[in-house]
Design a protein around this motif. Structure first.
Motif, PDB file in Angstrom:
ATOM      1  N   THR A  14      14.938  49.879 -52.073  1.00  0.00           N
ATOM      2  CA  THR A  14      13.555  49.502 -51.847  1.00  0.00           C
ATOM      3  C   THR A  14      13.439  47.992 -52.003  1.00  0.00           C
ATOM      4  O   THR A  14      13.941  47.421 -52.971  1.00  0.00           O
ATOM      5  N   HIS A  18       4.015  44.446 -50.048  1.00  0.00           N
ATOM      6  CA  HIS A  18       4.569  45.169 -48.903  1.00  0.00           C
ATOM      7  C   HIS A  18       5.876  45.801 -49.358  1.00  0.00           C
ATOM      8  O   HIS A  18       6.677  45.159 -50.042  1.00  0.00           O
ATOM      9  N   THR A  19       6.093  47.050 -48.958  1.00  0.00           N
ATOM     10  CA  THR A  19       7.281  47.788 -49.383  1.00  0.00           C
ATOM     11  C   THR A  19       8.115  48.162 -48.168  1.00  0.00           C
ATOM     12  O   THR A  19       7.587  48.652 -47.168  1.00  0.00           O
ATOM     13  N   TYR A  20       9.425  47.944 -48.283  1.00  0.00           N
ATOM     14  CA  TYR A  20      10.384  48.266 -47.229  1.00  0.00           C
ATOM     15  C   TYR A  20      11.512  49.081 -47.830  1.00  0.00           C
ATOM     16  O   TYR A  20      11.757  49.036 -49.039  1.00  0.00           O
ATOM     17  N   THR A  21      12.232  49.807 -46.977  1.00  0.00           N
ATOM     18  CA  THR A  21      13.445  50.496 -47.424  1.00  0.00           C
ATOM     19  C   THR A  21      14.580  50.136 -46.477  1.00  0.00           C
ATOM     20  O   THR A  21      14.358  49.793 -45.311  1.00  0.00           O
ATOM     21  N   GLU A  78       0.653  51.801 -49.583  1.00  0.00           N
ATOM     22  CA  GLU A  78       1.060  52.014 -48.207  1.00  0.00           C
ATOM     23  C   GLU A  78       2.490  52.561 -48.142  1.00  0.00           C
ATOM     24  O   GLU A  78       3.284  52.376 -49.058  1.00  0.00           O
ATOM     25  N   GLU A  79       2.783  53.232 -47.051  1.00  0.00           N
ATOM     26  CA  GLU A  79       4.111  53.809 -46.864  1.00  0.00           C
ATOM     27  C   GLU A  79       5.117  52.701 -46.576  1.00  0.00           C
ATOM     28  O   GLU A  79       4.809  51.720 -45.899  1.00  0.00           O
ATOM     29  N   ALA A  80       6.334  52.869 -47.069  1.00  0.00           N
ATOM     30  CA  ALA A  80       7.384  51.872 -46.881  1.00  0.00           C
ATOM     31  C   ALA A  80       7.840  51.840 -45.428  1.00  0.00           C
ATOM     32  O   ALA A  80       7.921  52.871 -44.765  1.00  0.00           O
ATOM     33  N   THR A  81       8.157  50.645 -44.941  1.00  0.00           N
ATOM     34  CA  THR A  81       8.678  50.437 -43.601  1.00  0.00           C
ATOM     35  C   THR A  81      10.192  50.384 -43.669  1.00  0.00           C
ATOM     36  O   THR A  81      10.758  49.655 -44.485  1.00  0.00           O
ATOM     37  N   ARG A 138      19.601  54.500 -50.586  1.00  0.00           N
ATOM     38  CA  ARG A 138      18.372  53.851 -50.140  1.00  0.00           C
ATOM     39  C   ARG A 138      17.945  52.812 -51.166  1.00  0.00           C
ATOM     40  O   ARG A 138      17.851  53.091 -52.349  1.00  0.00           O
ATOM     41  N   GLU A 157      10.583  44.914 -52.060  1.00  0.00           N
ATOM     42  CA  GLU A 157       9.153  44.651 -52.181  1.00  0.00           C
ATOM     43  C   GLU A 157       8.888  43.161 -52.092  1.00  0.00           C
ATOM     44  O   GLU A 157       9.602  42.352 -52.691  1.00  0.00           O
ATOM     45  N   GLY A 191      13.904  52.193 -56.344  1.00  0.00           N
ATOM     46  CA  GLY A 191      12.484  51.946 -56.100  1.00  0.00           C
ATOM     47  C   GLY A 191      11.782  51.595 -57.386  1.00  0.00           C
ATOM     48  O   GLY A 191      12.370  51.605 -58.466  1.00  0.00           O
TER      49      GLY A 191
END
Length: 144
Positions: free
Chosen positions: A98, A27-30, A2-5, A96, A100, A59
Protein backbone atom coordinates in the motif's frame (compact mmCIF):
# COMPACT_ATOMS: atom_id res chain seq x y z
CA UNK A 1 -12.13 6.37 2.87
CA UNK A 2 -11.73 6.11 -0.88
CA UNK A 3 -10.86 2.83 -2.57
CA UNK A 4 -7.20 2.25 -3.39
CA UNK A 5 -6.05 2.64 -7.00
CA UNK A 6 -3.94 -0.20 -8.42
CA UNK A 7 -0.60 0.91 -9.86
CA UNK A 8 1.26 -0.65 -12.77
CA UNK A 9 5.08 -0.66 -12.45
CA UNK A 10 6.72 1.66 -14.97
CA UNK A 11 3.66 3.86 -15.44
CA UNK A 12 3.21 7.34 -13.99
CA UNK A 13 0.00 8.42 -12.28
CA UNK A 14 -0.88 12.12 -12.49
CA UNK A 15 -3.28 13.14 -9.72
CA UNK A 16 -4.62 16.10 -7.79
CA UNK A 17 -4.88 16.14 -4.01
CA UNK A 18 -7.55 18.33 -2.45
CA UNK A 19 -6.36 20.13 0.66
CA UNK A 20 -8.44 21.11 3.67
CA UNK A 21 -7.74 22.28 7.17
CA UNK A 22 -10.14 20.01 9.05
CA UNK A 23 -9.45 16.63 7.46
CA UNK A 24 -6.56 14.41 6.50
CA UNK A 25 -5.89 14.62 2.78
CA UNK A 26 -4.88 11.17 1.56
CA UNK A 27 -4.67 9.14 -1.66
CA UNK A 28 -4.17 5.39 -1.41
CA UNK A 29 -2.62 3.12 -4.04
CA UNK A 30 -1.68 -0.55 -4.18
CA UNK A 31 1.00 -2.39 -6.12
CA UNK A 32 1.56 -6.12 -6.47
CA UNK A 33 5.17 -7.20 -6.00
CA UNK A 34 6.02 -10.49 -7.76
CA UNK A 35 7.97 -13.31 -6.13
CA UNK A 36 11.12 -12.64 -8.16
CA UNK A 37 11.26 -8.88 -7.41
CA UNK A 38 14.58 -7.71 -5.99
CA UNK A 39 14.15 -3.91 -6.10
CA UNK A 40 11.25 -1.45 -6.01
CA UNK A 41 11.38 2.32 -6.44
CA UNK A 42 8.58 4.82 -5.71
CA UNK A 43 8.98 8.43 -6.95
CA UNK A 44 6.63 11.21 -5.79
CA UNK A 45 6.92 14.63 -7.45
CA UNK A 46 5.00 17.77 -6.48
CA UNK A 47 6.22 21.25 -7.48
CA UNK A 48 3.80 23.30 -5.37
CA UNK A 49 3.64 21.60 -1.95
CA UNK A 50 5.56 19.29 0.35
CA UNK A 51 3.63 16.04 0.01
CA UNK A 52 4.74 12.90 1.83
CA UNK A 53 4.68 9.26 0.78
CA UNK A 54 4.70 6.07 2.82
CA UNK A 55 4.71 2.46 1.74
CA UNK A 56 3.68 -0.60 3.72
CA UNK A 57 3.37 -4.28 2.92
CA UNK A 58 0.32 -4.75 5.13
CA UNK A 59 -1.39 -1.35 4.63
CA UNK A 60 -2.24 1.15 7.32
CA UNK A 61 -4.11 0.38 10.48
CA UNK A 62 -7.00 2.50 11.73
CA UNK A 63 -6.06 5.25 14.13
CA UNK A 64 -2.97 6.38 12.24
CA UNK A 65 -0.68 3.67 13.58
CA UNK A 66 2.22 2.95 11.23
CA UNK A 67 2.94 -0.78 10.82
CA UNK A 68 6.39 -2.01 11.74
CA UNK A 69 7.18 -2.74 8.09
CA UNK A 70 6.52 0.78 6.76
CA UNK A 71 8.90 2.84 4.63
CA UNK A 72 8.66 6.64 4.64
CA UNK A 73 9.88 9.50 2.51
CA UNK A 74 9.60 12.64 4.58
CA UNK A 75 11.72 15.25 2.82
CA UNK A 76 10.90 18.95 2.86
CA UNK A 77 11.11 19.39 -0.92
CA UNK A 78 7.94 17.88 -2.38
CA UNK A 79 10.03 15.28 -4.21
CA UNK A 80 10.40 11.96 -2.46
CA UNK A 81 11.97 8.67 -3.52
CA UNK A 82 11.66 5.35 -1.72
CA UNK A 83 13.97 2.51 -2.71
CA UNK A 84 13.31 -0.91 -1.24
CA UNK A 85 15.19 -4.10 -2.03
CA UNK A 86 15.96 -7.49 -0.54
CA UNK A 87 18.89 -6.09 1.47
CA UNK A 88 17.03 -3.48 3.58
CA UNK A 89 15.15 -4.09 6.80
CA UNK A 90 12.38 -5.02 6.40
CA UNK A 91 13.24 -6.57 3.02
CA UNK A 92 11.15 -6.46 -0.15
CA UNK A 93 8.88 -9.50 -0.39
CA UNK A 94 6.19 -10.79 -2.68
CA UNK A 95 2.74 -9.42 -1.99
CA UNK A 96 0.51 -6.36 -2.08
CA UNK A 97 1.98 -3.09 -0.91
CA UNK A 98 0.00 0.00 0.00
CA UNK A 99 1.32 3.44 -0.98
CA UNK A 100 -0.19 6.53 0.60
CA UNK A 101 0.31 10.14 -0.47
CA UNK A 102 -0.84 13.03 1.73
CA UNK A 103 -0.26 16.62 2.73
CA UNK A 104 1.06 16.58 6.32
CA UNK A 105 0.88 20.25 7.31
CA UNK A 106 -1.92 22.00 9.15
CA UNK A 107 -1.55 25.17 7.07
CA UNK A 108 -2.41 25.30 3.38
CA UNK A 109 0.62 25.77 1.10
CA UNK A 110 1.28 29.11 -0.58
CA UNK A 111 2.32 29.23 -4.23
CA UNK A 112 2.84 32.52 -6.09
CA UNK A 113 1.30 34.51 -3.21
CA UNK A 114 -1.94 32.52 -2.92
CA UNK A 115 -3.08 29.64 -0.73
CA UNK A 116 -3.69 26.40 -2.59
CA UNK A 117 -6.73 24.21 -2.07
CA UNK A 118 -5.50 21.57 -4.56
CA UNK A 119 -2.06 20.40 -5.64
CA UNK A 120 -1.00 18.30 -8.62
CA UNK A 121 1.50 15.48 -8.22
CA UNK A 122 2.91 12.50 -10.07
CA UNK A 123 3.67 9.06 -8.71
CA UNK A 124 5.87 6.56 -10.53
CA UNK A 125 6.75 3.03 -9.43
CA UNK A 126 9.25 0.60 -10.88
CA UNK A 127 10.12 -2.98 -10.00
CA UNK A 128 13.27 -4.87 -10.98
CA UNK A 129 12.82 -8.61 -11.24
CA UNK A 130 15.60 -11.20 -11.03
CA UNK A 131 16.27 -13.09 -14.21
CA UNK A 132 18.10 -16.26 -15.10
CA UNK A 133 20.67 -15.73 -17.84
CA UNK A 134 22.30 -19.15 -17.66
CA UNK A 135 22.32 -22.36 -15.66
CA UNK A 136 25.80 -23.24 -14.45
CA UNK A 137 26.77 -26.84 -13.83
CA UNK A 138 29.90 -28.09 -12.05
CA UNK A 139 32.56 -29.26 -14.50
CA UNK A 140 30.84 -27.76 -17.57
CA UNK A 141 32.41 -24.72 -19.25
CA UNK A 142 29.84 -22.05 -19.97
CA UNK A 143 29.93 -20.53 -23.47
CA UNK A 144 28.38 -17.06 -23.49
Amino acid sequence: MEEATALVPGETIEAQLELGLLSTQLHTYTIEVPDNAVHMRVDLRCATADLDVQLSREGWEDGGTVPSDAYSGLSMSGSETLIIDRMVEPPLWKGRYTIEVWYPAEVLPIWKNRRLSKVDYSLTTSIVEAREDAVLQPGVVWQG
